[in-house]
Design a protein around this motif. Sequence first.
Motif, PDB file in Angstrom:
ATOM      1  N   ALA A 206     -19.149 -22.509  28.505  1.00 47.44           N
ATOM      2  CA  ALA A 206     -20.136 -22.302  27.437  1.00 47.44           C
ATOM      3  C   ALA A 206     -20.584 -20.844  27.388  1.00 47.44           C
ATOM      4  CB  ALA A 206     -21.336 -23.218  27.649  1.00 47.44           C
TER       5      ALA A 206
ATOM      6  N   SER B 286     -25.077 -28.182  23.273  1.00 53.57           N
ATOM      7  CA  SER B 286     -24.371 -28.467  24.528  1.00 53.57           C
ATOM      8  C   SER B 286     -25.157 -27.967  25.730  1.00 53.57           C
ATOM      9  CB  SER B 286     -22.990 -27.816  24.502  1.00 53.57           C
ATOM     10  OG  SER B 286     -22.208 -28.304  23.432  1.00 53.57           O
TER      11      SER B 286
ATOM     12  N   VAL C 146     -23.290 -25.680  18.021  1.00 55.14           N
ATOM     13  CA  VAL C 146     -22.713 -26.651  18.964  1.00 55.14           C
ATOM     14  C   VAL C 146     -23.010 -26.245  20.399  1.00 55.14           C
ATOM     15  CG1 VAL C 146     -20.551 -27.619  19.812  1.00 55.14           C
ATOM     16  CG2 VAL C 146     -20.928 -27.410  17.346  1.00 55.14           C
TER      17      VAL C 146
ATOM     18  N   LEU D 121     -26.166 -29.976  29.009  1.00 53.73           N
ATOM     19  CA  LEU D 121     -25.749 -29.519  30.331  1.00 53.73           C
ATOM     20  C   LEU D 121     -26.946 -29.340  31.262  1.00 53.73           C
ATOM     21  CD1 LEU D 121     -22.982 -26.969  29.304  1.00 53.73           C
ATOM     22  CD2 LEU D 121     -22.659 -29.134  30.518  1.00 53.73           C
TER      23      LEU D 121
END
Length: 587
Positions: free
Chosen positions: A97, A70, A66, A74
């Motif tokens: 993150a 992500s 994940v 981003l």
Amino acid sequence: MSVPSTALTSRRFTVLRQRPESGQERPSYLHRTLSLLAVLSLFQGMADAIRSHALANHKVLVLLLVLYASLVLLAVLALTVRRQRALVRVDLAVLLAGFLRFAAIFVGSVGSSQRPYQDDEGPLVTLAARALAAGGHVYGRHWPHFAQQFGVGTTPLMNGRFADTFSYPPLSALLAAPFVGSLPSWVPVLGLFAFAALSATALFMFRTLPVQLRPAATLVCFGMSWYFFYVRNGYPVFLALPFLAVAVHRWTRTGAGGVLGRRGVVSALCLGIAASAHQLGWFLAPFLLLGILLARRGELPWRGALLVTGRWAAIALGTFLLVNLPFMIRDGGAWVSGIGSVLTQHATPQGLGAIDISYYLTSGSGNLAMYSYAAALLLAATLVALLLYPRRLAPALALLPWPAFLLAPRSPETYFVLLAPLWLIAFASCPQEDYQGLRQWRPRLLADRRFRVALPALLAVPALLCLAVAVASPVPLRMDISAVRTTTAAGKGSSAVTALTVRLTNTSDAVLTPQFASSSSAWTSFDWRVESGPSMLAPGGSGSYRLIRRGNPSGGSGSTYLRVFTDDPQTLTSAVIPTGSASAAKP
């Protein structure tokens, strides 16, 4: 000559000025670039981590997958959002993150089937915490079998022993004491504290840095791959990191107007706590103290500047003594020798600096102590340079103590890069015009421009002379390796040295007690047992030694060096162990 104030408003300074903004402005190219670099830094090691957890830990695997997706999203957002406020939110998401990525890899490295630590710092702090929880002594106590108990390496000393005592200020043991008895033994308590401290530092950086530099919090704290090993193994220096970050933040404004205020008191308290966590804080403290004094002298008379700086120093020292007071009372002189042992224990040479000349490029040195003197003199010279050239050197104040370690006999990278967040915090949090307001002492000699230009080099001369003596001192022992016994490593086809016959002749004027070690890389092994040979060699004396390697050494493809250390005086003599057929006779 001072820089005109109008120059401070030039384009190259606007990046670091904190200006009131509405957040509706379009992000600058610099801000977008730093945001993108922060995202890219988090991709380091992600693919390997995902593959390593593909079958071992599905929860960690899902989280990493994940996060991987992500990060791609981003990166797109960092280049496409239209408003600075939106980009700041992206930066915050990237910071989160980075935290989750670090946490996932950390959790994946912990388990009941794995060792809690891979280095000796964590185990020694753990044993000290257990002793503290049990009401026993912490300093002056030896744990000679801790390496076997935890399955870790040790820090070898010049006298042939190894560091087996708690040799840090007590904060790490104080924090770990409530948990070491209640949590499973495989839980790296110190690693958890180090991770929490690094996360706090990253959050503090993000909150206090200028908006356009906030991605650097993720880039420095979570994006640099070297941090993981040291955090995972619970290096006590990380406990000092967030407190040092507070201490150096806007240091040029500490005590402004002759009043410490709440921020100045908090800064001093944090420095005292940091000094109670790790000795590296001790080296930064004089530079920070001098910097604050010069900043205050720029606006106040000497009396006012000394008073406010003295109050700040007194609070920091009082905090340090308060944290250490129970150990000062309980352990007495052992506390003094314990927290100072990293400076006095004579660990074997190792690092990335001038010591490599004697360790790798020559056959050794007859005076290793001169490396220590060179480092101390360079540290003092750097402090004097800050006094004489504060406006030039003050932007690098948090970095100034560490170049001296390049001359020390033990100069690992941990003395430099682990405190890297402080370099940026101390520089970027201070208004640039404050540096030009520092008091610049100009004795009469400095009125001569030629002398002013030559002075920095002159300040370094004593350190360079000591360095030259250390490098040029002839080795004290003449070594003759007359017989070598090797064995072939199973399944590898390479040979490893298992026994030696060595003849040593003392060519110095001192009585020497040789200690034998070997190395085929940067690490030194004392896994040798002396079967026969004199324990000491008088000046001009000789002795034949029969050495047997303990354990089952693995084979290596490169050269192996025999290292002979002596502790008093500190010397090193090295020679390549021959492995050809001509020297393969059994000893």
